[in-house]
Write a protein that holds these residues in place. Structure first.
Motif, PDB file in Angstrom:
ATOM      1  N   PRO A   1      -8.803  -0.193 -14.697  1.00  0.00           N
ATOM      2  CA  PRO A   1      -9.394   1.108 -15.859  1.00  0.00           C
ATOM      3  C   PRO A   1      -8.192   1.506 -16.879  1.00  0.00           C
ATOM      4  O   PRO A   1      -6.806   1.325 -16.139  1.00  0.00           O
ATOM      5  CB  PRO A   1      -9.454   2.196 -14.717  1.00  0.00           C
ATOM      6  N   ILE A   2      -8.708   1.916 -17.689  1.00  0.00           N
ATOM      7  CA  ILE A   2      -7.560   2.298 -18.875  1.00  0.00           C
ATOM      8  C   ILE A   2      -7.012   3.790 -18.358  1.00  0.00           C
ATOM      9  O   ILE A   2      -8.045   4.620 -17.918  1.00  0.00           O
ATOM     10  CB  ILE A   2      -7.950   2.237 -20.121  1.00  0.00           C
ATOM     11  N   ILE A   3      -5.730   3.942 -18.371  1.00  0.00           N
ATOM     12  CA  ILE A   3      -5.314   5.433 -17.886  1.00  0.00           C
ATOM     13  C   ILE A   3      -5.783   6.458 -18.972  1.00  0.00           C
ATOM     14  O   ILE A   3      -5.632   5.969 -20.313  1.00  0.00           O
ATOM     15  CB  ILE A   3      -3.695   5.505 -17.825  1.00  0.00           C
ATOM     16  N   PRO A   4      -6.203   7.494 -18.785  1.00  0.00           N
ATOM     17  CA  PRO A   4      -7.056   8.463 -19.715  1.00  0.00           C
ATOM     18  C   PRO A   4      -5.901   8.642 -20.611  1.00  0.00           C
ATOM     19  O   PRO A   4      -4.605   8.993 -20.389  1.00  0.00           O
ATOM     20  CB  PRO A   4      -7.308   9.564 -18.723  1.00  0.00           C
ATOM     21  N   GLY A   5      -6.270   8.724 -22.019  1.00  0.00           N
ATOM     22  CA  GLY A   5      -5.324   9.085 -23.106  1.00  0.00           C
ATOM     23  C   GLY A   5      -4.457   7.979 -23.402  1.00  0.00           C
ATOM     24  O   GLY A   5      -3.962   8.076 -24.495  1.00  0.00           O
ATOM     25  N   ALA A   6      -4.577   6.725 -23.114  1.00  0.00           N
ATOM     26  CA  ALA A   6      -3.731   5.425 -23.380  1.00  0.00           C
ATOM     27  C   ALA A   6      -4.015   5.126 -24.533  1.00  0.00           C
ATOM     28  O   ALA A   6      -3.143   4.780 -25.374  1.00  0.00           O
ATOM     29  CB  ALA A   6      -3.810   4.491 -22.068  1.00  0.00           C
ATOM     30  N   GLN A   7      -5.216   4.949 -24.920  1.00  0.00           N
ATOM     31  CA  GLN A   7      -5.704   4.260 -26.225  1.00  0.00           C
ATOM     32  C   GLN A   7      -5.074   5.200 -27.386  1.00  0.00           C
ATOM     33  O   GLN A   7      -4.667   4.941 -28.508  1.00  0.00           O
ATOM     34  CB  GLN A   7      -7.195   4.148 -26.308  1.00  0.00           C
ATOM     35  N   LYS A   8      -5.414   6.511 -27.023  1.00  0.00           N
ATOM     36  CA  LYS A   8      -4.960   7.429 -28.178  1.00  0.00           C
ATOM     37  C   LYS A   8      -3.411   7.487 -28.402  1.00  0.00           C
ATOM     38  O   LYS A   8      -2.940   7.374 -29.428  1.00  0.00           O
ATOM     39  CB  LYS A   8      -5.351   8.947 -27.772  1.00  0.00           C
ATOM     40  N   PHE A   9      -2.576   7.316 -27.436  1.00  0.00           N
ATOM     41  CA  PHE A   9      -1.440   7.334 -27.271  1.00  0.00           C
ATOM     42  C   PHE A   9      -0.885   6.152 -27.791  1.00  0.00           C
ATOM     43  O   PHE A   9      -0.003   6.279 -28.792  1.00  0.00           O
ATOM     44  CB  PHE A   9      -0.770   7.194 -25.586  1.00  0.00           C
ATOM     45  N   VAL A  10      -1.250   4.805 -27.542  1.00  0.00           N
ATOM     46  CA  VAL A  10      -0.804   3.783 -28.446  1.00  0.00           C
ATOM     47  C   VAL A  10      -1.198   3.865 -29.911  1.00  0.00           C
ATOM     48  O   VAL A  10      -0.420   3.354 -30.752  1.00  0.00           O
ATOM     49  CB  VAL A  10      -1.553   2.295 -27.610  1.00  0.00           C
TER      50      VAL A  10
ATOM     51  N   TYR B   1       2.524  11.034 -21.913  1.00  0.00           N
ATOM     52  CA  TYR B   1       2.418  10.266 -22.977  1.00  0.00           C
ATOM     53  C   TYR B   1       3.166  11.168 -24.320  1.00  0.00           C
ATOM     54  O   TYR B   1       3.763  10.767 -25.157  1.00  0.00           O
ATOM     55  CB  TYR B   1       1.178   9.845 -23.453  1.00  0.00           C
ATOM     56  N   ASP B   2       2.649  12.246 -24.250  1.00  0.00           N
ATOM     57  CA  ASP B   2       3.023  13.416 -25.340  1.00  0.00           C
ATOM     58  C   ASP B   2       4.541  13.422 -25.246  1.00  0.00           C
ATOM     59  O   ASP B   2       5.092  13.584 -26.081  1.00  0.00           O
ATOM     60  CB  ASP B   2       2.362  14.819 -25.134  1.00  0.00           C
ATOM     61  N   ASP B   3       5.254  13.572 -24.069  1.00  0.00           N
ATOM     62  CA  ASP B   3       6.643  13.668 -24.209  1.00  0.00           C
ATOM     63  C   ASP B   3       7.314  12.413 -24.434  1.00  0.00           C
ATOM     64  O   ASP B   3       8.403  12.473 -25.379  1.00  0.00           O
ATOM     65  CB  ASP B   3       7.065  13.870 -22.562  1.00  0.00           C
ATOM     66  N   PHE B   4       6.689  11.124 -24.470  1.00  0.00           N
ATOM     67  CA  PHE B   4       7.294  10.132 -24.916  1.00  0.00           C
ATOM     68  C   PHE B   4       7.335  10.073 -26.388  1.00  0.00           C
ATOM     69  O   PHE B   4       8.230   9.427 -26.959  1.00  0.00           O
ATOM     70  CB  PHE B   4       6.846   8.750 -24.291  1.00  0.00           C
ATOM     71  N   LEU B   5       6.170  10.197 -26.923  1.00  0.00           N
ATOM     72  CA  LEU B   5       5.842  10.180 -28.519  1.00  0.00           C
ATOM     73  C   LEU B   5       6.981  11.299 -29.096  1.00  0.00           C
ATOM     74  O   LEU B   5       7.691  10.845 -30.210  1.00  0.00           O
ATOM     75  CB  LEU B   5       4.466  10.660 -28.777  1.00  0.00           C
ATOM     76  N   HIS B   6       6.960  12.260 -28.522  1.00  0.00           N
ATOM     77  CA  HIS B   6       8.251  13.289 -28.790  1.00  0.00           C
ATOM     78  C   HIS B   6       9.475  12.675 -28.896  1.00  0.00           C
ATOM     79  O   HIS B   6      10.362  12.910 -29.911  1.00  0.00           O
ATOM     80  CB  HIS B   6       7.995  14.692 -28.290  1.00  0.00           C
ATOM     81  N   LEU B   7      10.016  12.034 -27.633  1.00  0.00           N
ATOM     82  CA  LEU B   7      11.070  11.372 -27.695  1.00  0.00           C
ATOM     83  C   LEU B   7      11.380  10.330 -28.716  1.00  0.00           C
ATOM     84  O   LEU B   7      12.413  10.323 -29.359  1.00  0.00           O
ATOM     85  CB  LEU B   7      11.367  10.775 -26.319  1.00  0.00           C
TER      86      LEU B   7
END
Length: 379
Positions: free
Chosen positions: A69-78, A167-173
């Motif tokens: 399964p895709i982790i929830p939010g992974a596609q939006k994150f990528v 994911y949100d923290d990584f995007l901000h980083l």
């Protein structure tokens, strides 16, 4: 400043696709007459927890790879990440699973060019700008400028590594690294959050203690499962048991949690927000993972301060502590990683052996930053 397009490498298993949890769901369905295997039984990469041989065997089955399964939010994150960086999937699977892995990634993430899907076990030779991976051994051997650990139950005992919770923290980083903090300096003209980041022995807690003696500085109460140290004030932390901490974490009490030397730490916005609302400074000694979460929440009203004390003094402090030898070894082994965290902090605070002097220096630095950004506020 011209925008630099980052090169970001993403691990896949348990970073993009569910792996350990999916394997456990299969194993528990096969052994329904037994107590279910918990994800918390997996404490590292490899044979950990019950039925570990069976779990590891699943990872080599093409059908398992095809159906993860895709982790929830992974596609939006990528998708969001690909707008600010060149994204590379860097994934290790057995030869029999390579086709299944490549086909899944191409189908689920069409915005990533096929040539950016790199399948192999030598992640240590990939020289990307930033790597996100849940395996601590990949982070410690990475050639990336910023190797980032994705926090999972099996890596909670790893201290000092640059790490994110979401994911949100990584995007901000990634945005912070790209801009190198030149686009938006911290705005503390109307109060804010001061995160003290640094290795063990860099006097973070001592500096925080000195700061709160000064006007407008307050220390929000952080919860921890760490035992109270000899001579430590009862109000230095909110000392609670691990079961209570995990229950409160699951209930959403904390805006960030982290594990340091096997003890949990958590910060609640209920403790921070009233301080900031008064126009004061909330002072938090915190690890880099928690600091990035706070920065993501408070943005320009948070200042990440790296407490830069000379390494030999830090070593002497760690060695002199009344802690278990394995704890001292863990802290010493993480020092090189912790000193690298200075690169993602807003400012470096030179720290000698006088915490009061360091606190006065930091007060001056914060005052200077506030004077440069008059009249702005807002979380």
């Amino acid at each position: 400043m011209r925008k630099y397009r980052l090169r970001v490498g993403l691990d896949v298993d348990d970073t993009i696709y569910e792996c350990n949890s999916y394997a456990l769901s299969i194993i528990n369905s096969r052994h329904h007459d037994e107590e279910p295997v918990s994800i918390n039984e997996i404490t590292g990469w490899g044979h950990y927890g019950r039925h570990s041989d069976e779990r590891m065997a699943l990872y080599g089955e093409p059908e398992f790879v095809r159906t993860q399964p895709i982790i929830p939010g992974a596609q939006k994150f990528v998708h969001e990440l690909s707008r600010l960086a060149d994204v590379f999937f860097i994934t290790a699977v057995p030869p029999a699973c390579m086709t299944a892995r490549a086909e899944r990634l191409r189908g689920d993430f069409p915005e990533i060019p096929p040539e950016n899907i790199i399948i192999g076990t030598r992640k240590d030779v990939m020289a990307v700008d930033i790597l996100l991976d849940d395996a601590a051994h990949n982070i410690s051997s990475s050639r990336a400028a910023y190797p980032v650990l994705f926090r999972k139950p099996w890596n909670t005992d790893m201290s000092g590594l640059l790490a994110v919770n979401s994911y949100d923290d990584f995007l901000h980083l990634c945005k912070m690294v790209r801009s190198s903090f030149t686009e938006k300096a911290p705005d503390l003209s109307n109060g804010g959050v001061v995160c003290l980041v640094g290795p063990s022995g860099s006097l973070k807690n001592d500096i925080a203690h000195e700061l709160i003696k000064l006007p407008r500085f307050e220390k929000p109460l952080t919860s921890t499962t760490r035992p109270r140290r000899a001579g430590e004030s009862a109000d230095a932390y909110r000392f609670i048991g691990e079961a209570d901490f995990l229950r409160e974490k699951d209930a959403g009490r904390f805006i960030e949690t982290t594990v340091y030397s096997k003890y949990y730490f958590g910060t609640s916005d209920d403790e921070i927000a009233p301080i900031v609302a008064r126009g004061h400074f909330a002072v938090i000694p915190i690890d880099i993972c928690g600091a990035l979460t706070v920065k993501n929440l408070y943005r320009s009203r948070a200042m990440l301060v790296f407490t830069n004390r000379r390494k030999n003094a830090v070593l002497l402090d760690i060695i002199g502590r009344e802690t278990q030898p394995e704890d001292k070894v863990r802290r010493i082994m993480s020092l090189d990683f912790e000193y690298r965290n200075a690169e993602v902090c807003d400012v470096e605070l030179p720290v000698g052996d006088d915490a009061a002097a360091a606190a006065r220096t930091l007060e001056h630095m914060i005052g200077s930053a506030a004077r440069r950004r008059p009249g702005k506020s807002g979380k």
